[in-house]
Design a protein around this motif. Structure first.
Motif, short mmCIF file in Angstrom:
data_model
loop_
_atom_site.label_atom_id
_atom_site.label_comp_id
_atom_site.label_asym_id
_atom_site.label_seq_id
_atom_site.Cartn_x
_atom_site.Cartn_y
_atom_site.Cartn_z
N THR A 253 -9.21 39.48 -0.91
CA THR A 253 -8.80 40.78 -1.47
C THR A 253 -8.01 41.58 -0.46
OG1 THR A 253 -10.73 40.83 -2.93
CG2 THR A 253 -9.63 42.92 -2.49
N LYS A 254 -8.48 41.63 0.77
CA LYS A 254 -7.79 42.41 1.80
C LYS A 254 -6.42 41.82 2.15
CE LYS A 254 -11.69 44.69 4.06
NZ LYS A 254 -11.14 46.05 3.78
N LEU A 255 -6.33 40.51 2.19
CA LEU A 255 -5.04 39.86 2.45
C LEU A 255 -4.05 40.18 1.33
CD1 LEU A 255 -6.31 36.40 3.72
CD2 LEU A 255 -4.92 38.02 5.05
N ALA A 280 -1.60 36.62 10.31
CA ALA A 280 -2.94 37.16 10.02
C ALA A 280 -3.96 36.03 9.94
CB ALA A 280 -2.90 37.94 8.72
N LEU A 281 -3.59 34.92 9.32
CA LEU A 281 -4.50 33.79 9.20
C LEU A 281 -4.81 33.19 10.57
CD1 LEU A 281 -2.94 31.96 6.10
CD2 LEU A 281 -4.92 33.49 6.13
N ALA A 282 -3.80 33.17 11.43
CA ALA A 282 -3.99 32.60 12.76
C ALA A 282 -4.82 33.52 13.65
CB ALA A 282 -2.64 32.33 13.41
N ASP A 283 -4.55 34.83 13.58
CA ASP A 283 -5.22 35.80 14.45
C ASP A 283 -6.56 36.28 13.90
OD1 ASP A 283 -2.97 35.59 15.99
OD2 ASP A 283 -2.12 37.53 15.40
N GLY A 284 -6.71 36.21 12.58
CA GLY A 284 -7.91 36.77 11.96
C GLY A 284 -7.86 38.29 11.89
N GLY A 359 8.96 49.69 -6.42
CA GLY A 359 7.89 50.35 -5.69
C GLY A 359 7.59 49.62 -4.41
N ILE A 360 6.80 50.25 -3.56
CA ILE A 360 6.38 49.65 -2.30
C ILE A 360 5.44 48.49 -2.60
CG2 ILE A 360 5.16 50.06 -0.14
CD1 ILE A 360 6.13 52.96 -0.28
N PRO A 361 5.65 47.31 -2.00
CA PRO A 361 4.88 46.13 -2.40
C PRO A 361 3.43 46.10 -1.97
CG PRO A 361 6.39 45.59 -0.61
CD PRO A 361 6.73 46.98 -1.06
N ASN A 362 3.11 46.61 -0.78
CA ASN A 362 1.75 46.44 -0.26
C ASN A 362 1.43 47.47 0.82
OD1 ASN A 362 2.97 45.38 2.18
ND2 ASN A 362 3.25 43.46 1.07
N LYS A 363 0.22 47.40 1.33
CA LYS A 363 -0.24 48.39 2.32
C LYS A 363 0.53 48.31 3.63
CE LYS A 363 -5.01 49.40 0.94
NZ LYS A 363 -6.43 49.38 1.39
#
Length: 522
Positions: A253-255, A280-284, A359-363
């Motif tokens: 959900t957060k991703l 993000a997947l590599a760094d966590g 619109g803006i796509p994501n956070k």
């Protein structure tokens, strides 16, 4: 292929495959591309996978069958014919000077002239390119494949310098004008870029260039879809979950909230930003990888200057016809269209007549835009701004309105006078919107209700804020307008207490003068 080593900073298909690194299989798009036409153009934001796609095509047309072993195209491709491939990569970081472009072209042309035994060096880049195409076909005995990655980088990099931009334009026009003239010698021509200069003179005469940017068949050709994430990235998602001490489902959900949300034609297919996602997947960690990787100052100056005079909602939440999504010479570069092409806006909803709400796509993008705009308006440093934002967020989530407004008023006092000389209500509303976007978990400007449009909406963890802004009037009038027009009515279904907040600004003090509020459902 399942999670292995993530190819961060690498967009070479051969290197990724030879090393057994993480790769999301996109090879089933190759036959679709070939069936679409001889000359194709694809626009995607920077660092969105275009270079890897071009590199994949180069390996395919070189007939490097071993690199595709186990991939989807390996099930259908039987011939693996080797074609002469001319690949120009204009994404080089130094493409800010015309001399750099000329030097790069000379280097590549010299390599090809030796490879294909071109015995006479022509005088201009365009004629050299033409000769290379002819000699390559003659020497190999097959039509030539042309791959041009980031065709517009030299143009975009010099946008703020008209004379240098014109020199770039003339050189590229000489290169691109060759493409149609050599159609009899070209097997396939594929160009990528960020901006769709749909009327760009560099494409003069190339009227057979087919734009597949918003073709639903190719919505997922770059980036990573939800299905691809869940099938290929379990180890990476688990890494995020473990590092953040949350469940696997919460990590998904957060991703999605942080990096998903892009649409390219198919409104039912959400696409993740691959540059941010794999890091993000590599760094966590859920960091703003793509946003902080660099943006043209020219673009930010345009956003900043426009937001002084017009509502930011007109820029960040526009409705455009598909014909307006491409930046052109004639219209002076439509800012919402340019923001779409560069990845700061995406398609959100499709209407009749080929119209789209953007619109803006994501956070990641939303937070990045607001954090970038805020220091432009305020005198404070970024660390000082961050400290104030966290303080405001805490007060807003406790609904300590008086303390919240005092801190907000102090913060607004840092806005320099020169930016408020126009003394228009929209200017104060814009600055408030920027600040509250960083304070709240969700903030929207000019929200349409069944009766009219409220100025601002904000939602924190524990409260919903309905805000009306006035200029040189009274906060009580603003609050009464919220009540009279029942701006808060649509938000009662959220089952959160609602703060109705009226704010009055003064052009004399250039700041908040008074506020009035009440809280319902607490």
């Amino acid at each position: 292929m399942s999670d292995l080593t993530y190819p961060i900073g690498t967009a070479t298909f051969g290197k990724i495959r030879r090393n057994g690194w993480f790769y999301v299989d996109k090879t089933d798009f190759i036959p679709k591309l070939l069936s679409e036409g001889q000359y194709l153009f694809l626009s995607r934001p920077r660092r969105f996978g275009k270079s890897l796609l071009v590199s994949t095509l180069e390996a395919y047309f070189h007939g490097e069958a071993s690199l595709f072993s186990g991939l989807r195209i390996d099930e259908t491709e039987k011939e693996w014919i080797t074609y002469p491939v001319l690949h120009l990569d204009l994404s080089q970081d130094d493409m800010t000077k015309h001399e750099s472009l000329i030097s790069y072209l000379d280097t590549m042309f010299t390599i090809w002239e030796r490879e294909y035994a071109v015995d006479i060096k022509a005088a201009t880049p365009g004629t050299r390119f033409l000769q290379i195409i002819r000699y390559a076909k003659q020497r190999i005995g097959r039509d030539v494949v042309i791959l041009i990655d980031e065709y517009d980088n030299p143009l975009f990099s010099t946008m703020a310098r008209p004379e240098e931009n014109m020199r770039m334009r003339e050189t590229l026009k000489g290169i691109y004008s060759v493409l149609k003239a050599q159609s009899a010698n070209i097997k396939f021509c594929f160009l990528t870029g960020i901006t769709r200069f749909s009327k760009m003179s560099v494409f003069s005469g190339l009227n057979n260039l087919r734009d597949i940017t918003l073709n639903p068949r190719f919505s997922g050709i770059c980036g990573i879809t939800q299905k691809e994430l869940e099938e290929n990235c379990r180890k990476g998602v688990r890494n995020v979950a473990d590092n953040l001490a949350i469940t696997y489902t919460e990590a998904l959900t957060k991703l999605k909230e942080q990096y998903d949300g892009y649409h390219f034609g198919d409104m039912n297919l959400d696409v993740y930003n691959p540059f941010s996602l794999i890091q993000a997947l590599a760094d966590g960690k859920l960091l703003d990888y793509w946003f902080v990787s660099g943006t043209s100052q020219f673009l930010w100056e345009r956003i900043s200057n426009l937001s002084i005079h017009e509502s930011l909602s007109e820029v960040l939440d526009p409705v455009l016809n598909v014909s307006d999504l491409g930046a052109t010479e004639d219209d002076g570069l439509s800012l919402p269209g340019l923001l779409f092409q560069t990845g700061y806006l995406t398609l959100k909803r499709e209407y009749e007549g080929n119209n789209y709400r953007l619109g803006i796509p994501n956070k990641e993008v939303e937070t990045g835009i607001m954090r970038r705009l805020l220091p432009m308006a305020a005198k404070q440093s970024a660390p000082a701004i961050n400290a104030e934002i966290f303080r405001l967020r805490d007060l807003a989530d406790k609904a300590d309105i008086d303390a919240f407004m005092k801190v907000l008023k102090s913060f607004m006092a840092s806005i320099p006078y020169r930016l408020s000389e126009n003394k228009r209500e929209v200017y104060f509303q814009n600055n408030l919107f920027i600040i509250l976007s960083l304070v709240g978990l969700e903030c929207r400007e000019e929200v349409q209700t069944s009766y009219s449009r409220m100025d601002l909406f904000m939602r924190t963890t524990n409260y919903i804020y309905v805000i009306e802004v006035k200029l040189n009037r009274t906060a009580r009038q603003a609050l009464e307008q919220i009540k009279k027009k029942e701006y808060d009515l649509p938000f009662e279904r959220h089952n959160l207490p609602i703060v109705r907040l009226g704010i009055n600004f003064s052009t004399r003090t250039r700041n908040i003068s008074t506020w009035a509020y009440d809280i319902t459902g607490a």
